[in-house]
Structures are given as C-alpha cells and as structure tokens.
Design a protein around this motif. Structure first.
Motif, short mmCIF file in Angstrom:
data_model
loop_
_atom_site.label_atom_id
_atom_site.label_comp_id
_atom_site.label_asym_id
_atom_site.label_seq_id
_atom_site.Cartn_x
_atom_site.Cartn_y
_atom_site.Cartn_z
N VAL A 184 0.86 -1.18 0.00
CA VAL A 184 0.00 0.00 0.00
C VAL A 184 0.90 1.24 0.00
O VAL A 184 1.63 1.48 0.96
CB VAL A 184 -0.93 0.01 1.23
N VAL A 185 0.82 1.99 -1.08
CA VAL A 185 1.68 3.17 -1.25
C VAL A 185 0.82 4.43 -1.27
O VAL A 185 0.06 4.65 -2.21
CB VAL A 185 2.51 3.08 -2.55
N PRO A 186 0.90 5.27 -0.23
CA PRO A 186 0.13 6.52 -0.23
C PRO A 186 0.67 7.47 -1.30
O PRO A 186 1.86 7.43 -1.65
CB PRO A 186 0.38 7.08 1.17
N LYS A 187 -0.21 8.32 -1.81
CA LYS A 187 0.20 9.23 -2.88
C LYS A 187 1.30 10.19 -2.43
O LYS A 187 2.05 10.72 -3.27
CB LYS A 187 -1.00 10.03 -3.37
N GLU A 188 1.41 10.42 -1.11
CA GLU A 188 2.41 11.37 -0.61
C GLU A 188 3.83 10.80 -0.62
O GLU A 188 4.80 11.54 -0.42
CB GLU A 188 2.07 11.78 0.83
N ALA A 189 3.95 9.51 -0.85
CA ALA A 189 5.28 8.88 -0.79
C ALA A 189 6.20 9.49 -1.84
O ALA A 189 5.82 9.66 -3.00
CB ALA A 189 5.16 7.38 -1.00
N ALA A 190 7.40 9.81 -1.43
CA ALA A 190 8.37 10.39 -2.36
C ALA A 190 8.81 9.33 -3.38
O ALA A 190 8.96 8.16 -3.03
CB ALA A 190 9.59 10.90 -1.60
N GLY A 191 9.00 9.78 -4.62
CA GLY A 191 9.49 8.88 -5.66
C GLY A 191 8.44 8.36 -6.60
O GLY A 191 8.75 7.61 -7.53
N ILE A 192 7.17 8.75 -6.40
CA ILE A 192 6.10 8.34 -7.31
C ILE A 192 5.93 9.42 -8.38
O ILE A 192 5.87 10.61 -8.08
CB ILE A 192 4.76 8.17 -6.58
N LEU A 213 7.86 4.15 -10.00
CA LEU A 213 8.26 4.16 -8.60
C LEU A 213 9.78 4.12 -8.54
O LEU A 213 10.41 3.15 -9.01
CB LEU A 213 7.67 2.97 -7.85
N GLU A 214 10.37 5.16 -8.01
CA GLU A 214 11.82 5.25 -7.90
C GLU A 214 12.22 5.39 -6.43
O GLU A 214 11.99 6.43 -5.82
CB GLU A 214 12.35 6.44 -8.70
N ASN A 215 12.74 4.32 -5.87
CA ASN A 215 13.14 4.30 -4.46
C ASN A 215 12.02 4.81 -3.55
O ASN A 215 12.24 5.65 -2.66
CB ASN A 215 14.41 5.13 -4.26
N VAL A 216 10.83 4.32 -3.81
CA VAL A 216 9.67 4.69 -2.99
C VAL A 216 9.72 3.90 -1.68
O VAL A 216 9.78 2.67 -1.69
CB VAL A 216 8.36 4.40 -3.74
N ARG A 217 9.71 4.61 -0.57
CA ARG A 217 9.82 3.97 0.74
C ARG A 217 8.48 3.96 1.47
O ARG A 217 7.80 4.98 1.54
CB ARG A 217 10.86 4.70 1.59
N VAL A 218 8.12 2.79 1.98
CA VAL A 218 6.92 2.66 2.80
C VAL A 218 7.27 1.86 4.04
O VAL A 218 8.23 1.07 4.04
CB VAL A 218 5.76 1.98 2.04
N SER A 219 6.51 2.05 5.10
CA SER A 219 6.81 1.37 6.36
C SER A 219 6.57 -0.14 6.24
O SER A 219 5.90 -0.63 5.33
CB SER A 219 5.96 1.95 7.49
N LYS A 220 7.10 -0.86 7.20
CA LYS A 220 7.08 -2.33 7.17
C LYS A 220 5.67 -2.89 7.03
O LYS A 220 5.43 -3.82 6.25
CB LYS A 220 7.72 -2.86 8.46
N ASN A 221 4.70 -2.30 7.76
CA ASN A 221 3.36 -2.88 7.73
C ASN A 221 2.58 -2.52 6.47
O ASN A 221 1.42 -2.90 6.33
CB ASN A 221 2.57 -2.48 8.97
N HIS A 222 3.20 -1.79 5.54
CA HIS A 222 2.53 -1.50 4.28
C HIS A 222 2.67 -2.63 3.27
O HIS A 222 2.15 -2.53 2.15
CB HIS A 222 3.04 -0.17 3.70
N LEU A 223 3.38 -3.68 3.65
CA LEU A 223 3.26 -4.93 2.91
C LEU A 223 1.92 -5.52 3.34
O LEU A 223 1.77 -6.06 4.44
CB LEU A 223 4.40 -5.90 3.23
N ALA A 224 0.92 -5.37 2.47
CA ALA A 224 -0.45 -5.68 2.87
C ALA A 224 -0.76 -7.17 2.83
O ALA A 224 -1.45 -7.68 3.71
CB ALA A 224 -1.42 -4.92 1.96
N GLN A 225 -0.27 -7.86 1.80
CA GLN A 225 -0.54 -9.30 1.70
C GLN A 225 0.35 -9.94 0.64
O GLN A 225 0.70 -9.32 -0.37
CB GLN A 225 -2.02 -9.55 1.33
N TYR A 226 0.71 -11.18 0.90
CA TYR A 226 1.44 -11.97 -0.09
C TYR A 226 0.43 -12.57 -1.07
O TYR A 226 -0.69 -12.94 -0.69
CB TYR A 226 2.23 -13.09 0.59
N ILE A 227 0.85 -12.69 -2.32
CA ILE A 227 -0.03 -13.26 -3.34
C ILE A 227 0.77 -14.23 -4.20
O ILE A 227 2.00 -14.18 -4.25
CB ILE A 227 -0.65 -12.17 -4.25
N VAL A 228 0.04 -15.12 -4.89
CA VAL A 228 0.65 -16.03 -5.86
C VAL A 228 0.18 -15.59 -7.23
O VAL A 228 -1.01 -15.72 -7.54
CB VAL A 228 0.25 -17.49 -5.60
#
Length: 387
Positions: A184-192, A213-228
C-alpha cells in the motif's frame, strides 16, 4: 446528502443518478481531449460513493454485490470512463471487506480515510513485460527491505484513475523471499511519478497512465498481503466490469431508439421505427439487454447469498457473466449503429464513442480465452470417460 444517510438501496440509487446525470454534459469534452474527469470523481466523493462497499463498522455503506453492479451500470449510462475508473475502487474495497487480508491497523486507517475524506485506491499491477496480471507473470517491480522500510522500484502500466489516486496498491516481487506481494503506497510517498502515456482510442478518460516508482519507501506494515501470481480466487467484485459495459450498451440502445422514433425520411410515411427491418434490430437489442441484465443480477445475487466456500465454486459463472455481457454489449452497439446508419460514424454522434468504449471491455479481465477454457474444463468434469 450523502449515500450513508439513506436506509434503502432505491434511495441511494436515486441520489446516485441525480449526481451522475451531470456527467453526460462533460463526456464528449473529456473524450475528445483525453482528459481525466476529476470533477466527476469529486461529485461522487461529495455524496460518499467511495464508501459504498466499506464495512459499516468504519462508517461505510457495506453494500452487497448486487447494489454495486446496479450502481456501476447507472454511472456508465452517463459516462463509461468514470464508471470503469471508480469501479476499480468500489470493487477492490468490496473484496477487502469480504476477505480482510490486511493487518487491522493498516486496513482501518485506509477505510477510515475513504469514509472521512473520500480517498480512492486502485490495484497497480500491470506491466509492459508481464501483460495482464491474470496470466500469472512475475512483476518486474521489485521490493527490498532496508532500514525497517520497504523500498520499491519499477514501472506500472494501465494505472486507471492515476491522476486522483490516494493509494496505489502495488504488486512487487521480493527477490530475497522469492515471493510477490501487494504494497500500500500513499500518494504522498516520495518517488512516485505519473507519466502521461494513455493514448487509447477507447475509454479515453480513465487516466490509465504509467506510474513510475523510484526508491519509494513505505513502512514495514505497508506490505499488505502476499499473493501467488496467476492463482486467483473467485472474485465477485470484478463484476463491476460487465456492469460498466452493460450501462454503455444501454445508452447506445436508447440513442438508437430515439433516432428511430424521430427520423422520418420523405421516402416513407411516419418514422423508421415503423419499418420491419429497424424494429427487428431494436427487438434484438432489447433481448440482449434483458438477457445480460438478468444474468448479471442473478449471479450477483447468488454471490451475496452464498458463504465463502460456495463463492469459490462460482469462478465459472463469474467469468461467463463478464464474457457474455461484454460480447453481447459489443453486438448491441453494432446493432444500434446499424439503426442510425452512416450518421453513427459522425464525430459528433455519441454512438461512435460507445463503439470505441465498448470494445475496451474485451481486454479487461478475465480474458475470453481463459473463461472459455475454464468452462470447457467445468463441462468435461461432469462427463463420463469416453469409451
């Protein structure tokens, strides 16, 4: 008034139509210029439409799938691009509501933002090298964990509604884990950055540009879910797609009927609506619309009434709805243009826009070949072995 103030679906649909009716006044301009109808999304936000499928515990409407498809069809009758664009948002929030795959702190924060501020989101998954995500390709976008953050790099295509998204739900490959996940990447994230690449002749106002996306940083819990990749569960929420194209087809049918009832060449008495060959086309149009609407609504209702286990047995039906309705919609628009004749090819005639827009549905998921193959497997599974 916002939709949350109404207690019945009928009241919400009336309010939605009152809002969407104005979209038709701007459709031609946005189509000609290839511009995104931000004012339409703002109007939908003003009545709380983004909260349509958000759980009621967060202040949302918690609408069922039947109400979702009825709402999306209604919007599409006035502007197809707006319907398809916002359809991804309400569809995805519907899916999240039903499956709850995200950590609660992240989920509640995003849902509350939708309800309180009208935030909108979309899955950003397609890439030039992988094609449609439904085919199962591994994303070229990469996520690496560094200094307690995820760092994302990559480029996405067909990022519908990109000009106004508040959250980009990005698929990325995690090389160290040999895994793929949604971030989950908020629009405010730098690098978008958004690259204005959308030059399609169909659905020109969906704002489906590339997102880099160029070196866009998000916090650890923004990995929302693993998918196949490619392993997709039954997805009722994707019925927002055929609902959109059914709405466009209905508008084309209405245009053809208006023309037939008003056009009176001096070679006949009355209007062409009295001619057998014209009435035959109009009758076939209405038959296709009736069949499509009943198919869509019955499967949506079945989804609403089923539990999670039963819903996973509906993959064939869900795919069949999309394939059937979109292909029928293509035929409806073709018949409507035959009723109007050469006038339908005029740049000022809305039928030529409907003709272009309706064909985009052929390239939305699930793809026809995959659906037909799945249906063949479904049928073969019930047949005895050949002797």
């Amino acid at each position: 008034m916002t939709l949350t103030t109404f207690s019945t679906k009928a009241e919400r649909l009336r309010q939605l139509e009152d809002t969407a009716r104005e979209f038709a006044e701007r459709t031609e301009e946005h189509d000609q210029n290839g511009t995104f109808p931000t004012e339409n999304i703002d109007a939908l936000k003003s009545i709380g439409y983004p909260a349509l499928t958000v759980p009621s515990v967060y202040g949302g409407i918690d609408a069922g799938l039947l109400e979702l498809v009825e709402s999306q069809e209604l919007i599409a009758r006035y502007d197809g691009s707006t319907s398809l664009a916002i359809g991804w948002h309400v569809g995805i929030t519907k899916n999240l509501n039903e499956t709850r795959p995200w950590e609660e702190s992240l989920y509640s924060r995003v849902m509350s933002d939708i309800v309180e501020n009208g935030a909108v989101l979309n899955n950003i998954a397609t890439e030039a090298a992988t094609g449609s995500p439904t085919r199962g390709g591994t994303p070229g976008t990469v996520a690496e964990y560094s200094n307690s953050e995820w760092v994302l790099n990559g480029r996405k295509t067909f990022a519908t509604m990109s000009p106004v998204l508040d959250y980009y739900i990005v698929t990325a490959h995690i090389p160290k884990e040999e895994a793929t996940a949604y971030f989950v990447v908020p629009k405010e994230a730098a690098g978008i950055s958004i690259v204005d690449t959308w030059d399609s002749i169909a659905m020109r106002a969906t704002g489906s540009h590339d997102v880099v996306l160029e070196n866009v940083r998000v916090s650890k819990n923004h990995l929302a879910q693993y998918i196949v990749p490619g392993n997709k569960p039954a997805a009722g929420w994707l019925l927002h797609i055929p609902a959109c194209y059914l709405g466009i087809a209905q508008t084309a049918a209405d245009e053809a009927a208006r023309f037939a009832a008003s056009y009176s060449p001096n070679s006949i008495n009355g209007t062409i609506s009295e001619l057998p060959n014209v009435r035959e086309k109009l009758g076939r149009i209405e038959l296709k619309l009736l069949q499509s609407r009943h198919f869509l609504h019955s499967v949506a209702s079945k989804w609403d009434e089923s539990d999670a286990e039963a819903r996973q047995q509906m993959k064939g039906e869900l795919g069949a709805v999309k394939t059937s309705i979109v292909n029928e919609a293509v035929e409806v628009v073709d018949l409507a243009m035959r009723v109007a004749g050469a006038r339908s090819l005029s740049a000022s005639n809305p039928l030529q826009r409907h003709y272009r827009d309706i064909r985009a549905g052929l390239h939305n998921p699930p793809m026809d070949d995959m659906v037909i193959d799945q249906l063949a497997g479904r049928l073969l599974g019930y047949q005895p072995p050949s002797v």
